[in-house]
Write an enzyme that holds these catalytic residues in place. Structure first.
Site, PDB file in Angstrom:
ATOM      1  CB  SER A   7      -0.768   0.040   1.313  1.00 10.97           C
ATOM      2  OG  SER A   7      -1.395   1.379   1.366  1.00 10.97           O
ATOM      3  CG  HIS A  32      -3.879  -1.530  -2.016  1.00 11.31           C
ATOM      4  ND1 HIS A  32      -4.980  -2.061  -2.352  1.00 11.31           N
ATOM      5  CD2 HIS A  32      -4.338  -0.614  -0.770  1.00 11.31           C
ATOM      6  CE1 HIS A  32      -5.974  -1.770  -1.435  1.00 11.31           C
ATOM      7  NE2 HIS A  32      -5.681  -0.776  -0.470  1.00 11.31           N
ATOM      8  CG  ASP A  34      -5.061   2.573   0.956  1.00 13.46           C
ATOM      9  OD1 ASP A  34      -6.201   1.946   0.606  1.00 13.46           O
ATOM     10  OD2 ASP A  34      -4.024   2.272   1.283  1.00 13.46           O
ATOM     11  CG  MET A  36      -8.198   7.576   2.118  1.00 16.34           C
ATOM     12  SD  MET A  36      -7.613   7.290   3.823  1.00 16.34           S
ATOM     13  CE  MET A  36      -6.681   5.651   3.543  1.00 16.34           C
ATOM     14  CG  HIS A  65      -9.215   0.599  -0.701  1.00 13.82           C
ATOM     15  ND1 HIS A  65      -8.739   0.350   0.558  1.00 13.82           N
ATOM     16  CD2 HIS A  65     -10.524   0.620  -0.515  1.00 13.82           C
ATOM     17  CE1 HIS A  65      -9.627   0.121   1.492  1.00 13.82           C
ATOM     18  NE2 HIS A  65     -10.626   0.517   0.702  1.00 13.82           N
ATOM     19  CG  MET A  67     -11.194   4.033   1.850  1.00 19.21           C
ATOM     20  SD  MET A  67      -9.883   3.741   2.650  1.00 19.21           S
ATOM     21  CE  MET A  67      -8.555   3.510   1.231  1.00 19.21           C
ATOM     22  CG  MET A 135     -11.792  -1.783   4.961  1.00 28.33           C
ATOM     23  SD  MET A 135     -10.089  -1.634   4.074  1.00 28.33           S
ATOM     24  CE  MET A 135      -9.091  -0.960   5.864  1.00 28.33           C
ATOM     25  CG  ASP A 173      -6.381  -2.508   2.930  1.00 29.88           C
ATOM     26  OD1 ASP A 173      -5.184  -2.445   3.468  1.00 29.88           O
ATOM     27  OD2 ASP A 173      -6.996  -1.633   2.277  1.00 29.88           O
TER      28      ASP A 173
HETATM   29  C1  DX5 Z   1      -6.270   1.832   5.351  1.00 32.95           C
HETATM   30  C2  DX5 Z   1      -6.099   1.477   4.151  1.00 32.95           C
HETATM   31  C3  DX5 Z   1      -4.892   0.351   3.918  1.00 32.95           C
HETATM   32  C4  DX5 Z   1      -3.518   0.742   4.651  1.00 32.95           C
HETATM   33  C5  DX5 Z   1      -2.915  -0.444   5.390  1.00 32.95           C
HETATM   34  O1  DX5 Z   1      -7.625   2.814   5.011  1.00 32.95           O
HETATM   35  O2  DX5 Z   1      -7.091   0.880   3.259  1.00 32.95           O
HETATM   36  O3  DX5 Z   1      -4.537   0.199   2.730  1.00 32.95           O
HETATM   37  O4  DX5 Z   1      -2.711   1.421   4.125  1.00 32.95           O
HETATM   38  O5  DX5 Z   1      -1.791  -0.279   5.940  1.00 32.95           O
HETATM   39  P1  DX5 Z   1      -1.199  -1.503   6.925  1.00 32.95           P
HETATM   40  O6  DX5 Z   1      -0.731  -2.587   6.157  1.00 32.95           O
HETATM   41  O7  DX5 Z   1       0.132  -0.756   7.561  1.00 32.95           O
HETATM   42  O8  DX5 Z   1      -1.889  -1.858   8.110  1.00 32.95           O
HETATM   43 ZN    ZN Z   2      -6.542   0.040   1.439  1.00 33.92          ZN
END
Ligand code: DX5
Ligand code: ZN
Length: 213
Positions: A7, A32, A34, A36, A65, A67, A135, A173
């Protein structure tokens, strides 16, 4: 087959191109992203222009992903930025509309259930999805501890997929580390998203190998 999806949220943002090249060389399978928007959860990260700027850094597939409170507004830009996989939260859209719209853009469509949401809300949409993300921490930040209840949800998804005879991958995740790895695999995960476990490890190749073995 286990796939590792580092990620980017946990990468060094001062040198994203180098980070992406390094994880590809280290054996990563998927990148990956994220995305947001500061509304769905309190964090605000990056979007299509940043992802497009990094598309040429690697041959690996990009997985976005989302969010964000209105994923329908950005899926086209995310696909154009070079993402081959796009996942949306069941909390943020009508999956009956959004999953086919993602597929129409030529991408694999993933459905996500947040840590706080009952898994029953996700189950009706499994037949429409190309992959499913459960999640295992609250969305927003890398480096949190896995929430054990979420593993139970993952097992329910795994069993439901079996019952439906719909063999799609389950992504885990949040909180994936060498110590928690086995719990995720036992619950049915085959794509492991890993932020801190890779980027804060000091040795990306060793970290990815450890998660794959
Ligand atoms: C959180 C993200 C994850 C996050 C995972 O909202 O969706 O992808 O980056 O990070 P780790 O592996 O450090 O928990
Ligand atoms: Zn994620």
């Amino acid at each position: 087959m286990i796939q590792i999806a580092p990620s980017i949220l946990a990468a060094d943002f001062a040198k994203l191109g180098d980070e992406i090249r390094a994880i590809e060389a280290a054996g990563a399978d998927i990148i990956h992203w994220d995305i947001m928007d500061g509304h769905y959860n309190p964090n605000l990260t990056f979007g299509p222009p940043v992802i497009a700027g990094l598309r040429n850094a690697t041959q690996l597939p990009f997985d976005a992903h989302l969010m964000v409170t209105n994923p329908d507004a950005i899926i086209e830009d995310v696909a154009k930025a070079g993402c081959q996989m796009i996942s949306v939260h069941v909390e943020t859209c009508d999956p009956k509309v959004t999953l086919p719209a993602i597929q129409k853009l030529g991408c694999k469509a993933g459905i996500v259930v947040d840590a706080k949401t009952p898994v029953e809300e996700l189950l009706p949409y499994l037949p429409l999805a190309d992959y499913v993300l459960v999640m295992t921490v609250q969305t927003g930040y890398a480096g949190q501890k896995m929430i054990p209840d979420c593993l139970e949800k993952m097992k329910i998804v795994r069993d439901k997929l079996k019952e439906l005879n719909h063999a799609i991958p389950i992504q885990a995740d949040g909180g994936v580390t060498p110590d928690t790895l086995k719990l995720f695999l036992d619950a049915g995960a085959s794509i492991l998203v890993a932020g801190n476990a890779v980027f804060k490890s000091g040795d990306y190749a060793k970290a990815i190998q450890q998660l794959k073995s």
